[in-house]
Enzyme design. Structure first.
Site, short mmCIF file in Angstrom:
data_model
loop_
_atom_site.label_atom_id
_atom_site.label_comp_id
_atom_site.label_asym_id
_atom_site.label_seq_id
_atom_site.Cartn_x
_atom_site.Cartn_y
_atom_site.Cartn_z
N ASP A 67 0.83 -1.21 0.00
CA ASP A 67 0.00 0.00 0.00
C ASP A 67 0.86 1.26 0.00
OD1 ASP A 67 0.88 -0.50 2.62
OD2 ASP A 67 -1.10 -1.14 3.29
N ASN A 136 -7.74 -3.22 14.24
CA ASN A 136 -9.14 -3.42 13.84
C ASN A 136 -9.29 -4.58 12.85
OD1 ASN A 136 -8.09 -2.42 11.47
ND2 ASN A 136 -9.43 -0.63 11.32
N HIS A 138 -7.57 -5.00 10.00
CA HIS A 138 -7.29 -4.74 8.58
C HIS A 138 -6.01 -5.46 8.15
CE1 HIS A 138 -4.93 -0.73 9.51
NE2 HIS A 138 -4.09 -1.75 9.43
N GLU A 143 -9.85 -1.83 5.32
CA GLU A 143 -10.47 -1.61 6.61
C GLU A 143 -11.73 -2.48 6.73
OE1 GLU A 143 -8.69 -0.15 8.61
OE2 GLU A 143 -7.94 1.81 8.00
C1 F6R Z 1 1.30 -1.76 6.17
C2 F6R Z 1 -0.08 -2.24 6.20
C3 F6R Z 1 -0.87 -2.32 7.46
C4 F6R Z 1 -0.04 -2.66 8.69
C5 F6R Z 1 -0.92 -2.63 9.93
C6 F6R Z 1 -0.12 -2.91 11.19
O1 F6R Z 1 1.82 -1.82 4.85
O2 F6R Z 1 -0.60 -2.56 5.19
O3 F6R Z 1 -1.88 -3.28 7.32
O4 F6R Z 1 0.53 -3.92 8.53
O5 F6R Z 1 -1.54 -1.39 10.05
O6 F6R Z 1 0.78 -1.85 11.38
P1 F6R Z 1 1.97 -2.01 12.41
O7 F6R Z 1 2.80 -3.11 11.91
O8 F6R Z 1 2.70 -0.69 12.33
O9 F6R Z 1 1.35 -2.29 13.73
#
Ligand code: F6R
Length: 264
Positions: A67, A136, A138, A143
């Site tokens: 992303d 959450n 995702h 989301e």
């Molecule tokens: C990052 C992504 C997100 C993260 C998620 C967890 O490229 O796609 O799904 O993997 O938000 O973030 P962290 O690892 O910072 O807790």
């Protein structure tokens, strides 16, 4: 789904990295899906140590970021293009020309998303997708209530995601509100998925993803339908799993032929 529960965050990184190391050793031109955020940093660090020691070569491997924020300058240190460069491409000595990130600054966002999907197909698809998970549920920035059929597209970040990601910026109002993300349909087409999570703040999401109903309210639960998904987590992230002892037993008794060599 294979659930691997490990005592420390450090081991989560090493054990997940071993999966990627085994793949790239066998297929030097492997196509990797690359997550950003805190969770996979231990994976990249463990792989970088292998590269520095001359045991692994990512020079021909290809990569697709999961992303990217929309509207953030490419040279902003928190753009995922910049993070992928500094945390993945440089330490793993990948060929930057073989690594792509969705273009969050494109004038034609719809076309940029389509072209990203086409590039993944042209590369032969993603061999192994690295994932973190949001509190959450995702994956990518899909989301809750994201379509299971979704492809790379623009999404609005959930308020809780903006708050969670504010730690990477000076304040929450600097976190972009939109992103481009591979869709759940895109992620499900990866031949393998390795999801990592550490810490108690991920325990509810992991329990919902692994043991809850498959529901778009927890997008990661869709991985229950993936043929080859490994969930590598520490004890804190595993705290709410009802079958934790079973997962530990399964891992301890994993047939030798199914194990991948560990890395330092
Ligand atoms: C990052 C992504 C997100 C993260 C998620 C967890 O490229 O796609 O799904 O993997 O938000 O973030 P962290 O690892 O910072 O807790």
């Amino acid at each position: 789904m294979e659930i691997v529960i490990l005592p420390s965050s450090d081991e989560v990184g090493r054990v997940a990295a071993a999966q990627i190391a085994a793949l790239v050793a066998a297929e030097p031109e492997a196509v990797l899906g690359l997550a950003t955020g805190s969770s996979p940093l231990g994976i990249y660090a463990a792989l970088a140590r292998e590269v520095a020691a001359g045991r692994l070569d990512f020079g021909r491997a290809r990569g697709f970021a999961l992303d990217e924020y929309v509207g953030i300058p490419a040279d902003h240190p928190q753009s995922y293009a910049a993070v992928i460069r500094s945390e993945v491409v440089e330490p793993l000595r990948m060929n930057a020309a073989l690594v792509q990130v969705p273009d969050g600054r494109a004038r034609d966002i719809a076309e940029a998303c389509l072209s990203y999907e086409r590039a993944i197909v042209a590369a032969g698809g993603i061999d192994l997708q690295i994932l973190g998970i949001g509190a959450n549920g995702h994956i990518g920035f899909n989301e809750p209530t994201s379509s299971f059929a979704s492809r790379t597209r623009i999404k609005t970040l959930a308020e809780s995601t903006v708050i969670d990601n504010a730690r990477f910026f000076d304040s929450a109002d600097q976190v972009p509100t939109h992103c481009l993300t591979q869709g759940l349909g895109t992620i499900m087409e990866a031949r393998r998925v390795v999801l990592v999570a550490q810490g108690e703040q991920k325990a509810d999401a992991i329990a919902a993803a692994v043991e809850g109903p498959v529901s778009s309210m927890c997008p990661a639960s869709l991985l229950q339908h993936h043929e080859h998904a490994i969930i590598v987590i520490d004890e804190a992230a595993a705290a709410k799993l009802r079958l934790a002892d079973y997962y530990r037993y399964v891992y301890a008794n994993k047939p030798v032929w199914q194990r991948v060599p560990s890395i330092g």
